[in-house]
Design a protein around this motif. Structure first.
Motif, mmCIF file in Angstrom:
data_model
loop_
_atom_site.group_PDB
_atom_site.id
_atom_site.type_symbol
_atom_site.label_atom_id
_atom_site.label_comp_id
_atom_site.label_asym_id
_atom_site.label_seq_id
_atom_site.Cartn_x
_atom_site.Cartn_y
_atom_site.Cartn_z
ATOM 1 N N ALA A 736 0.837 -1.202 0.000
ATOM 2 C CA ALA A 736 0.000 0.000 0.000
ATOM 3 C C ALA A 736 0.872 1.252 0.000
ATOM 4 N N GLN A 737 2.065 1.162 0.596
ATOM 5 C CA GLN A 737 2.990 2.295 0.592
ATOM 6 C C GLN A 737 3.423 2.629 -0.835
ATOM 7 N N ILE A 738 3.634 1.604 -1.639
ATOM 8 C CA ILE A 738 4.042 1.834 -3.025
ATOM 9 C C ILE A 738 2.865 2.362 -3.841
ATOM 10 N N TRP A 739 1.681 1.833 -3.583
ATOM 11 C CA TRP A 739 0.511 2.372 -4.278
ATOM 12 C C TRP A 739 0.280 3.828 -3.886
ATOM 13 N N TYR A 740 0.581 4.153 -2.622
ATOM 14 C CA TYR A 740 0.468 5.565 -2.224
ATOM 15 C C TYR A 740 1.453 6.420 -3.018
ATOM 16 N N ALA A 741 2.688 5.914 -3.201
ATOM 17 C CA ALA A 741 3.675 6.666 -3.975
ATOM 18 C C ALA A 741 3.185 6.912 -5.397
ATOM 19 N N ILE A 742 2.560 5.899 -5.993
ATOM 20 C CA ILE A 742 2.059 6.040 -7.365
ATOM 21 C C ILE A 742 0.929 7.061 -7.419
ATOM 22 N N PHE A 743 -0.046 6.921 -6.550
ATOM 23 C CA PHE A 743 -1.206 7.816 -6.590
ATOM 24 C C PHE A 743 -0.831 9.237 -6.180
ATOM 25 N N SER A 744 0.037 9.374 -5.189
ATOM 26 C CA SER A 744 0.431 10.726 -4.797
ATOM 27 C C SER A 744 1.209 11.405 -5.921
ATOM 28 N N THR A 745 1.953 10.613 -6.681
ATOM 29 C CA THR A 745 2.667 11.176 -7.832
ATOM 30 C C THR A 745 1.687 11.689 -8.877
ATOM 31 N N LEU A 746 0.687 10.884 -9.190
ATOM 32 C CA LEU A 746 -0.290 11.285 -10.207
ATOM 33 C C LEU A 746 -1.101 12.494 -9.757
ATOM 34 N N PHE A 747 -1.662 12.405 -8.561
ATOM 35 C CA PHE A 747 -2.504 13.505 -8.083
ATOM 36 C C PHE A 747 -1.669 14.756 -7.830
ATOM 37 N N GLY A 748 -0.461 14.570 -7.288
ATOM 38 C CA GLY A 748 0.404 15.723 -7.044
ATOM 39 C C GLY A 748 0.822 16.397 -8.320
ATOM 40 N N GLY A 749 1.113 15.601 -9.346
ATOM 41 C CA GLY A 749 1.475 16.190 -10.634
ATOM 42 C C GLY A 749 0.328 16.958 -11.254
ATOM 43 N N ILE A 750 -0.859 16.388 -11.176
ATOM 44 C CA ILE A 750 -2.037 17.069 -11.732
ATOM 45 C C ILE A 750 -2.298 18.376 -10.996
ATOM 46 N N ARG A 751 -2.231 18.317 -9.677
ATOM 47 C CA ARG A 751 -2.482 19.534 -8.902
ATOM 48 C C ARG A 751 -1.400 20.583 -9.154
ATOM 49 N N GLY A 752 -0.153 20.129 -9.309
ATOM 50 C CA GLY A 752 0.923 21.071 -9.615
ATOM 51 C C GLY A 752 0.714 21.740 -10.960
ATOM 52 N N ALA A 753 0.238 20.974 -11.937
ATOM 53 C CA ALA A 753 -0.027 21.557 -13.257
ATOM 54 C C ALA A 753 -1.148 22.577 -13.177
ATOM 55 N N PHE A 754 -2.196 22.278 -12.403
ATOM 56 C CA PHE A 754 -3.291 23.240 -12.255
ATOM 57 C C PHE A 754 -2.847 24.471 -11.461
ATOM 58 N N SER A 755 -1.774 24.327 -10.689
ATOM 59 C CA SER A 755 -1.254 25.479 -9.941
ATOM 60 C C SER A 755 -0.298 26.310 -10.771
ATOM 61 N N HIS A 756 -0.129 25.953 -12.054
ATOM 62 C CA HIS A 756 0.725 26.681 -13.000
ATOM 63 C C HIS A 756 2.204 26.519 -12.703
ATOM 64 N N LEU A 757 2.564 25.443 -12.015
ATOM 65 C CA LEU A 757 3.980 25.206 -11.766
ATOM 66 C C LEU A 757 4.680 24.841 -13.066
ATOM 67 N N GLY A 758 5.872 25.377 -13.263
ATOM 68 C CA GLY A 758 6.697 25.002 -14.398
ATOM 69 C C GLY A 758 6.274 25.578 -15.721
ATOM 70 N N GLU A 759 5.364 26.548 -15.728
ATOM 71 C CA GLU A 759 4.956 27.149 -16.999
ATOM 72 C C GLU A 759 6.076 28.000 -17.585
ATOM 73 N N ILE A 760 6.889 28.596 -16.712
ATOM 74 C CA ILE A 760 8.086 29.307 -17.149
ATOM 75 C C ILE A 760 9.262 28.611 -16.484
ATOM 76 N N ARG A 761 9.937 27.763 -17.213
ATOM 77 C CA ARG A 761 11.027 27.000 -16.609
ATOM 78 C C ARG A 761 12.353 27.170 -17.329
ATOM 79 N N THR A 762 12.344 27.891 -18.451
ATOM 80 C CA THR A 762 13.588 28.163 -19.172
ATOM 81 C C THR A 762 13.646 29.632 -19.532
#
Length: 1920
Positions: A736-762
């Motif tokens: 379950a710890q590994i499944w948490y890592a997978i799901f937190s990665t997916l949800f965290g990435g989605i939320r980060g994208a909606f927060s406009h993270l990395g839109e200006i990175r270069t």
């Protein structure tokens, strides 16, 4: 002494004969030395010596008299010189006085009495009479202090009655006014004369008037004038009145007065539109503050059902009272409900005093004689402190069990029950709370303070050392997983398909999961009773009854459900009828179904309540009797899955449920995760094993390969089943710890994208969007009058103002990076936006955006063939930046030429040319009137012209002639080559001035002074860059850190952040940094000190940061011919440069002071008109009005306190490093006037003839040359002895912080100007409207790890930490709602936390990870934590292997202690099911899962060892049925996938991809794997597992100082062995033997591919654990260092230990230290150790039956003979050991004969065994593998039974056996390293591996490590 001195006695001659040694005073020549080195027992003479040093230059004789007075006073205070350091200091002072008596003579008079009087009068007239209305308050405070000391000296020098009238009058005036000129912190409240701007602020004046309103407050009747005089000045305000009645200390009153004024002022002024007529506070302000301060108190009163003593009309008095109590409470501040109790009673006293009531019990009046200043401390705080002090003695330095002593929480929770009112008021020190057992009173305690009694029990909870806490705290999770596993196993066993679940028989069997649940609940109820038994005496009857009722109910169901199920009759009509019969034929249902329905009723109700969070919240917080009764019933009933556990009603943890929308989010997250996890477990882990298991259970095995004890019993091969299923079951609970890592990665990435993270990175992305950056800046960071109505389309004027506002901040940002040497001067010029943009008609963008635009435009114009203007202009206008650059260049060149020329005729020519240009463009004939072919030549001459203007002027005439020549060339090219009719312009100008000058004299009059003006020089630089910079500017700035900061700042402007309020409206805040003895600023010696390779820190950093070093040289501009002052300046600059690249206090302070700079700039932008903003920052810098007002607002809004715990000791220390730290901290205070330093001052004071230590909290600030004391508050005792050091250090200093928010910053952090500018936006998060009623109590901020570029390890650690502080905490905060406080730089709601126990918890050992407990405490008390990523703070991390491992060990220790804590227990039980899952898997569950991961390997290999040795694996695999299915082989390898843990890297990859691009993320991931990142993370897995498990079993947690230096040195083999022997090497060798045995004894019947497939991850783990420390050790494979390491290790192994021998020097001392955890563990821990050791005996039992010498015999006799061999071997070793000890020195020959006989006997025995018994060579190697584990087991058992073996005199034998094993392990580990060191290429490869990041930047790390330094270092100071 001189006879003219007028002194009565001259002690120098008598005392100079004393036989003393002169104290070594550092910097003795420094005039400040003696005043700062005064012993603590003579502290009162320090001001006298300071005055002497201050006036030394003015009048040396008076300074001498001051020192003599100080000497006399010191002699009176300590005549016998018994205090620490007193004799040495007096001797030093005496020597100095003897010298100065001869050297100094009166200057103003003939004798000393007259001299000092005249000097006093002169000093008064010069500094006080003339200066009191012109000097600042801080200057006057110093002057009045000097005057007071001078008069004290004067009275001892001048005989009584000889003081003249004028002197006396002056002295009386000073005495009367000196309190008006005391040193102040922020507000000079009583200063007269020149008042600072802050005192003119209307909000400050209104707050001051409010607290000074004392009309109607009664004065005690028994007050006499003498008493009033003793207590100080008369009552001026509410705080004085409270102090007068309750006896608060003067320093505390002054501190809280300022605190309260600033709180009121900041809260009241917020959102006030009109400040005119602002004289009084708004009543709502006081009411809001009362609500915040007393929310916890009111809750406490409601909880205890006692009446609150808060009354209307007295709110300000109550606030003042609470702050005074809090300010003086010292360690009691960690006990918030204890403070509530104190306030409760004192508030009642206040009411009694005000209304002349009588005490309810005694009938006495409240108006007693006023107490002294320390009455409150002595009567209230000290008795409670003594209880804490005595309890912490039971802790025995962290060695005692937690259950043996009461910590902060236990004592605070005493005040959660009505029993606390038995203490009465005034507190009865003989009450039960103060009673103590065992220990006699301390020497300086009286018996009336502490009474002796029975030892008190723990309160509510017992922190017992057992893994059962994990089940007890998270039982619902374990019950759910066990029930799910049982259900899936039943379905798989009986059906094989999930559809089989609907089969009636299967369904009925599945219902047995509730029987399992009943047993598990019974286990939980039993654990509740057992683990809390030591606290039962503190529980009330209802709590005990609840425990017993729950146990009884659980026992009832555990009996009833199995009985009911066994008697049930199956329904034969199918599943549909099974359900329908519940309705149609309920009378015929089985007993089990009815029992189940009753059993599930509480769960159904809990599920309903789960969906109604507001109802749950109200029920938990309610004090209604009926609700309480219902809750009590719920506590006794059994609930799991949906519900939260109802604990005994406790004060904390009530109503902390989220709103429905938040609940829905994290519920859906976990439902999706659990579905995925369970599906995977069913189809991959459980189902494939079922069929092979059935076959195995039916299989009959006769051919065992060892002695099988139960061969005749039909066991169904249960041992094999356990061996196969055990690792699978463990994987099931862990994955379950590994499944948490997978799901937190997916949800965290989605939320980060909606927060406009990395839109200006270069930089490319930044250039493409830079045009919108100013607009975003103004929208986010500039306050708007109407936040909700901002125009989307702005007019040109507003756009220009936006850009001007942005440019001020942007340029400040760029300048800050230049001062940090991240960019060069050229980079800075390319990045700057012009400060004044009103001179040109277009927007002036930074030159890096306009790079190559002008050259391209010139080429376009030159190559344009058409004569149509529109075509060329259209091509230029297509690129907005090019269009702006062209116009700006033209207009700027026009202005420069026009203003440079001094002659009107020349100006007229320029004007005519520009007129022609403008008209031709307007009339669309530009290409007709101008030749484009001449533009390149013009451009070249312009470049030369501008280059000359920017060059250094050495000879003015030459410089002028060069300018004139080039200028004439330019004008000639323009008029002749470019303009078609240019000659006509020259001719007209010549005719117009024909009589004045000749043509050849044209353009000779120029204004050179123009070039020296700053604004014009900026224009010239900018124009030069626009003309010359080409493609190279695309990569500006080249520094990676500068790029990261620029892109992050720009990107953050487009993220979701609250709009900025005005500075006056923002929340006030403080920053607090705890400091102990870390580096402040590196010294010259530290910079130049070379390591064993000859490498200094400076040299190393010059190679790591070559670009920054070059930028530094460019900035400081070292000259060739340096004088001493220049040399000193350069050395200081180099020290700073190096220190700012380390993890030093100076770096942290510099970063935090950016907050102040940002506030001042924000104020200037807000309170200036448009013209001033458009005029640039120069307008603000030159206007003192702005500066003073900005500083006043900044002082009101921001405070920075560094808690330098031992600053006072460092000041007086003779240690060079301590002294250096003191001076560096002092310099920081002098550099940053608003910096405050708090420290704990330890003094010796004599009370009743007995010297005792007294402790104070002291706040100081920088003065003119030294620190100035502001507040001094006495403490009840040494604060840091009670709890953990860091939280105690924070706690003592927190009273000096100000504001409504508090940011905690650690010593290894940094800040950036551009991020500091966003602070007011972040603080708005506290006030932002939310859809839930609660507001956040902690704001979590993002961190940037700045230590990632040092080495590969640092890069791994940086990436791991970055993923946690970004994507990890992002998902924790939202949607999971379980983010806590993980350290710094989070921002606390300061008032919330100061009334609830502070910003950390401090109990010894249990609160080792003090930071996270602040988050636990905040959540339990109704707060919650958010996370914000639009702002970041720098953070340093450990960079070396050993540093990182020490840090991981510390965190693992902390998590082990958390597992045992009451906070984790309460959160685990109070959270609902899904939030509890989030909490578990993100805190202690992660570490438990790490331990289980390691445990899986052990269980798997020991299971295989059993199967291989017994022969069962061969029988099973060779069985035809199983061999054909291959199912078992697949199942065997199922768990191996999880050992690598590669999925845990997913969050790291996602975050890098989000912020840097997924191509970069993929590349980084591949590079990390090539650099053996997996080896590093696998090694750290072992660290986590070892220290977490050991902590829970045995304790031994401690703070591990990891060090924060630059670690690129070689660690010796012995160092690595000491660090990792028990945590990694022993375990790695054990697994290695297991793998070898599994391979050797199973290879005959098993394919090698299967073996590798199953064990590849385990071999990887073994290799990582054994060799990672050497792989990641710099120069680990250098041959010379390997030889040195071996020599050092042998020396360490051979050295004898003993008392006082450092473990680093002797193996014996280290070995004793390694067993320390066993010395203090309980009997349960020892037994568990022994039980675990039994696993080592299986090796011998299994191997001896496989030896050739056994001849396939399976008799037990074979095993018995093997023990005979084992014991014989041990006996021989014992004989050799005894022989060496007894005969080795005196009977050498006899010892040699003994060894020879033993050798011959050994040869004889071996010969017989080989020849007669059939022993083979392979048997010898097998015997080694058999007997080594057995010997190790005997050794471990011996260590666990140490007391017994010591009594039997066997301990020395155990020690020698251990030494032998250590030698063997050392050899096994060292040999591969030594072999690889023979090959030079291995060392080169390792260096590349470790420092790839550095190599990629062209650095010569191999040269650094080898010590081969270059000789031509371009350093102005030859340090390297």
């Amino acid at each position: 002494m001189a006879s003219s001195s007028g002194l009565a006695r001259t002690p120098s001659k008598r005392m100079s004969r004393a036989q003393t040694m002169m104290v070594e005073i550092p910097n003795e020549d420094n005039s400040t030395a003696d005043s700062e080195l005064v012993p603590s027992s003579l502290a009162s003479i320090a001001p006298i010596l300071r005055v002497a040093n201050e006036i030394e230059k003015d009048n040396p004789r008076v300074a001498y008299l001051c020192r003599f007075h100080a000497f006399e006073k010191a002699h009176q205070m300590d005549p016998t010189s018994s205090g620490r350091g007193v004799r040495q200091f007096k001797t030093y002072l005496l020597h100095r006085l003897e010298r100065e008596e001869e050297e100094t003579k009166p200057m103003l008079a003939r004798n000393d009495p007259r001299e000092i009087q005249m000097y006093y009068q002169q000093f008064y007239l010069k500094n006080i009479a003339d200066g009191q209305y012109t000097k600042k308050p801080e200057e006057m405070a110093k002057i009045y202090q000097i005057a007071s000391v001078l008069f004290d000296v004067l009275r001892t020098v001048v005989p009584v009655g000889r003081v003249d009238d004028q002197t006396q009058r002056f002295a009386d005036e000073v005495e009367k006014k000196k309190e008006q000129f005391e040193h102040y912190n922020i507000l000079p409240l009583y200063a007269v004369g020149v008042k600072p701007a802050i005192m003119e602020l209307p909000e400050i004046q209104a707050a001051l008037r409010a607290i000074q309103n004392v009309e109607g407050l009664p004065v005690a009747r028994h007050t006499s004038d003498d008493t009033r005089q003793e207590r100080g000045k008369p009552v001026n305000d509410v705080l004085d009145w409270l102090s007068f009645h309750f006896g608060f200390q003067k320093g505390n009153v002054a501190n809280q007065r300022e605190h309260l004024i600033l709180l009121l002022a900041n809260m009241d002024v917020r959102k006030k539109e009109n400040l005119e007529g602002y004289t009084t506070l708004n009543a709502d302000t006081i009411r809001k503050l009362v609500d915040k301060v007393f929310k916890n108190y009111r809750s406490w009163c409601n909880y205890l059902r006692c009446k609150s003593h808060l009354r209307q009309q007295l709110e300000l008095i109550y606030i003042s009272l609470y702050l005074l109590i809090w300010g003086e409470a010292s360690n009691i501040r960690f006990m918030p409900e204890c403070l509530c109790y104190i306030f409760h009673n004192m508030a009642n006293e206040v009411y009694g005093i005000l209304f002349s009531n009588a005490r309810p019990v005694s009938g006495d009046t409240y108006e007693n004689a006023p107490p002294d200043d320390e009455a409150f401390l002595r009567n209230v705080i000290t008795p409670i402190y003594k209880v804490l002090q005595r309890e912490v003695k039971r802790n025995k330095g962290g060695k005692a069990s937690h259950s043996k002593w009461r910590n902060y929480d236990d004592l605070n929770e005493y005040f959660w029950s009505g029993k606390c009112f038995q203490l009465k008021w005034p507190m009865n020190v003989k009450a039960d709370f103060f009673a103590h057992s065992d220990d006699p009173p301390l020497a300086n305690e009286t018996n009336n303070q502490i009474t002796v009694g029975k030892r008190k029990p723990k309160t509510n909870f017992v922190e017992a050392r057992t893994f059962w806490h994990l089940y007890r705290s998270f039982d619902r999770m374990w019950i759910f997983f066990i029930m799910a596993f049982q259900a899936m196993l039943i379905v798989a066993w009986n059906s094989g398909s999930l559809l089989g679940f609907f089969d009636e028989d299967v369904f009925r069997k599945v219902l047995t999961i509730f029987i399992t649940a009943a047993f598990l609940n019974f286990l939980q109820a039993t654990l509740d009773i057992i683990l809390s038994f030591n606290a039962w005496r503190s529980l009330n009857f209802s709590q005990i009854l609840r425990y017993l009722a729950k146990f009884a109910i659980a026992a009832f169901w555990a009996v009833v459900l199995p009985l009911a199920y066994s008697s049930s009759v199956q329904n034969p009509t199918g599943l549909v009828r099974f359900f329908s019969s519940w309705i149609n034929d309920w009378q015929n249902e089985s007993l089990y179904n009815y029992c189940l329905a009753i059993y599930l009723i509480p769960n159904i109700l809990a599920a309903i309540i789960f969906l109604l969070p507001p109802l749950r919240r109200r029920m938990e917080r309610s004090n209604w009797r009926i609700v309480t009764l219902f809750m009590w019933w719920a506590q006794a009933s059994i609930t799991y899955i949906f519900s939260f556990h109802y604990l005994p009603k406790l004060y904390v943890g009530r109503g902390m449920h989220e709103d429905f929308f938040s609940l829905l989010k994290y519920t859906m997250f976990w439902i999706l995760l659990l579905i995925s996890k369970l599906a995977f477990s069913y189809y991959v882990e459980i189902l494939p094993l079922v069929q092979p298991t059935k076959i195995i259970m039916e299989l009959h095995v006769d051919n065992y390969q060892w002695h099988e004890f139960f061969s005749e019993v039909k066991t169904h091969n249960i041992g094999v089943v356990i061996a196969i299923w055990s690792p699978i079951v463990l994987v099931y609970f862990m994955d379950a710890q590994i499944w948490y890592a997978i799901f937190s990665t997916l949800f965290g990435g989605i939320r980060g994208a909606f927060s406009h993270l990395g839109e200006i990175r270069t930089l490319g992305m930044l250039r493409s969007r830079f045009e919108s950056v100013p607009r975003a800046f103004c929208r986010r960071l500039v306050p708007s009058p109407n936040q909700h109505n901002r125009k989307r389309h702005l007019d040109e004027a507003t756009e220009r103002k936006n850009i001007a506002s942005f440019s001020l901040v942007w340029n400040k940002f760029i300048h800050s990076m230049r001062m940090q040497d991240l960019i060069s001067d050229r980079d800075r010029d390319l990045l700057l936006v012009p400060s004044s943009s009103s001179d040109v008609s277009v927007v002036q963008w930074p030159p890096f955006l306009l790079a190559s635009k002008i050259p391209i435009a010139l080429d376009m114009a030159k190559d344009f063939k058409k004569k149509d203007d529109a075509g060329l202009f259209k091509k230029i206008e297509t690129d907005d930046y090019m269009h702006s650059a062209v116009i700006e260049c033209y207009e700027t060149l026009r202005d420069i030429l026009y203003n440079l020329l001094d002659d009107d005729a020349d100006r007229l020519i320029v004007k005519e040319i520009c007129y022609e240009v403008d008209m031709s463009i307007h009339q669309r004939r530009f290409l007709t009137d101008f030749r484009m072919s001449g533009l390149p030549a013009l451009s070249n001459r312009l470049e030369k012209f501008l280059g000359i203007l920017l060059s250094n002027v050495e000879d003015v005439d030459t410089f002028r002639s060069q300018i004139i020549n080039v200028l004439q060339d330019i004008m000639e090219i323009i008029t002749q080559d470019v303009m078609v009719n240019g000659s006509g312009i020259i001719a007209r100008a010549h005719r117009h001035h024909e009589g004045d000058q000749k043509k050849e004299q044209r353009f000779e009059k120029i204004n050179i002074d123009l070039i020296q003006m700053k604004t014009w020089r900026e224009k010239i630089i900018r124009l030069y860059l626009l003309l010359t910079v080409k493609e190279s500017a695309i990569n500006v700035p080249p520094n990676l850190e500068a790029r990261r900061r620029i892109t992050f700042f720009a990107n953050s402007l487009f993220m979701n952040m609250p709009s900025a309020p005005k500075v006056r409206d923002m929340l006030s805040f403080s920053v607090l940094t705890p400091y102990y003895k870390e580096d402040v600023l590196y010294s010259d010696e530290e910079l130049t000190k070379e390591n064993e390779d000859g490498i200094s820190i400076l040299f190393y950093l010059q190679r790591i940061y070559p670009d920054e070093w070059n930028n530094f040289l460019e900035r400081v501009q070292p000259s060739e011919n340096k004088d001493e002052s220049e040399e000193a300046r350069l050395k200081e600059e180099v020290r700073k440069w190096v220190s700012y690249r380390g993890q030093t206090l100076s770096k942290t302070v510099r970063g935090m002071m950016y907050y102040r700079q940002a506030l001042e700039l924000q104020y200037c932008l807000e309170f200036s008109d448009d013209s001033e903003i458009l005029g640039g920052f120069q307008a603000f810098e030159d206007d003192p009005r702005y500066i003073e007002q900005a500083q006043a607002l900044a002082n009101m809004k921001f405070t920075y306190v560094v808690s330098c715990q031992v600053y006072g000791a460092q000041k007086k220390s003779s240690d060079q490093r301590d002294r250096s730290c003191y001076l560096n901290i002092l310099n920081l205070m002098l550099k940053y006037p608003s910096l405050r330093v708090a420290y704990i001052d330890e003094r010796e004071e004599t009370v009743d003839g007995i010297s005792q230590k007294v402790y104070y909290s002291v706040l100081v600030k920088g003065g003119e040359k030294l620190d100035e004391e502001i507040y001094r508050i006495r403490l009840p005792g040494p604060p840091t002895e009670i709890g953990e050091g860091k939280p105690e250090n924070q706690n003592h200093a927190i009273i000096f912080t100000r504001g409504e928010a508090l940011q905690t910053i650690d010593m290894n952090q940094d800040n950036y100007f551009e991020e500091a500018y966003k602070m007011r936006n972040v603080l708005e998060e506290f006030l932002k409207a939310r859809h839930k009623e609660r507001k956040p109590s902690i704001l979590g901020l993002r961190e940037h790890i700045f230590t990632g570029s040092v080495s590969s390890l640092a890069w791994f650690m940086s990436n791991q930490e970055t993923s946690f502080v970004t994507i990890g905490q992002r998902i924790l905060a939202n949607p999971l709602r379980v983010r806590f406080h993980y350290g710094h730089p989070d921002i606390f709601d300061r008032i919330f936390h100061l009334t609830r126990g502070g910003i950390s918890k401090a109990s010894k050992i249990i609160n080792l990870s003090e930071d996270i407990f602040a988050g636990f405490n905040s959540t339990l008390r109704g707060g919650y934590v958010t996370h914000h990523e639009y702002i970041q703070v720098g953070k340093g991390r450990d960079v070396g292997m050993n540093q990182i491992s020490a840090f991981e060990a510390k965190v693992a220790n902390g998590n082990g202690e958390q597992t045992l804590s009451r906070d984790v227990y309460r959160l685990g039980r109070r959270f609902d099911f899904y939030r509890m899952l989030s909490f578990y898997f993100t805190t202690v569950g992660f570490y438990f899962s790490s331990m289980v991961t390691v445990l899986i390997v052990y269980v798997f290999l020991y299971g295989r060892l059993y199967m291989v040795m017994s022969g069962l694996e061969q029988e099973i695999i060779e069985n035809a049925t199983i061999h054909q299915s291959k199912a078992l082989e697949e199942a065997l390898a199922t768990q191996s996938v999880f050992q690598l843990g590669l999925l845990l890297v997913l969050p790291m990859v996602m975050e890098i991809g989000l912020e840097k691009g997924f191509r970069t993320a993929l590349g980084d991931f591949i590079i990390m794997q090539l650099q053996l990142a997996s080896v590093f993370f696998t090694f750290q897995l072992g660290t986590k597992a070892h220290y977490y498990g050991r902590t829970i079993l045995h304790g031994g947690s401690k703070y591990r100082a990891t060090g924060r230096g630059f670690v690129v040195f070689h660690a010796r083999f012995a160092d690595n062995y000491r660090l990792y022997s028990r945590s990694h090497f022993v375990k790695g060798l054990e697994l290695l033997i297991l793998l070898v045995l599994y391979e050797v004894y199973g290879q005959s019947y098993r394919s090698s591919s299967l073996y590798m497939f199953i064990t590849v991850s385990m071999w990887f783990l073994v290799g990582s654990w054994l060799f990672a420390p050497f792989v990641f050790n710099p120069s680990g494979f250098d041959w010379q260092k390997t030889v040195d390491d071996w020599t050092d290790w042998k020396r360490w192994m051979g050295n004898r230990g003993g008392i006082g021998i450092n473990p680093n020097k002797s193996w014996e001392s280290w070995w004793e230290e390694e067993q320390e955890h066993l010395k203090f563990t309980n009997i349960r821990g020892r037994l568990l150790e022994i039980i675990l050791v039994f696993r080592f005996f299986i090796y011998q039992y299994g191997i001896v039956y496989h030896l050739d010498i056994a001849h396939h015999s399976k008799k037990i006799l074979v095993y018995g003979l093997s023990w005979l061999v084992m014991l014989t071997g041990l006996l021989v070793l014992k004989m050799v050991s005894m022989g060496r000890r007894r005969f080795g020195t005196d009977f050498q020959l006899m010892f040699r004969i003994l060894k020879a006989l033993l050798f011959l006997g050994f040869l004889s025995v071996m010969t017989v065994l080989f020849v007669v018994c059939g022993l083979t060579i392979s048997d010898l190697f097998a015997a080694i593998l058999a007997f080594l584990p057995t010997g190790w087991a005997i050794l471990l058992i011996g260590q666990a039974m140490r007391p017994v073996l010591k009594s039997l005199k066997f301990w020395d034998s155990i020690k020698e056996l251990a030494r032998g094993y250590e030698y063997i392990m050392g050899l096994v580990l060292f040999m591969p390293t030594a072999i690889l060191s023979w090959f030079p290429f291995v060392s080169e490869f390792q260096t590349r591996l470790l420092f790839n990041q550095a190599f990629s930047r062209g650095l010569q790390i191999s040269m650094i490590l080898a010590g081969r330094k270059e000789k031509d270092i371009t350093s102005p100071v030859k340090y390297a």
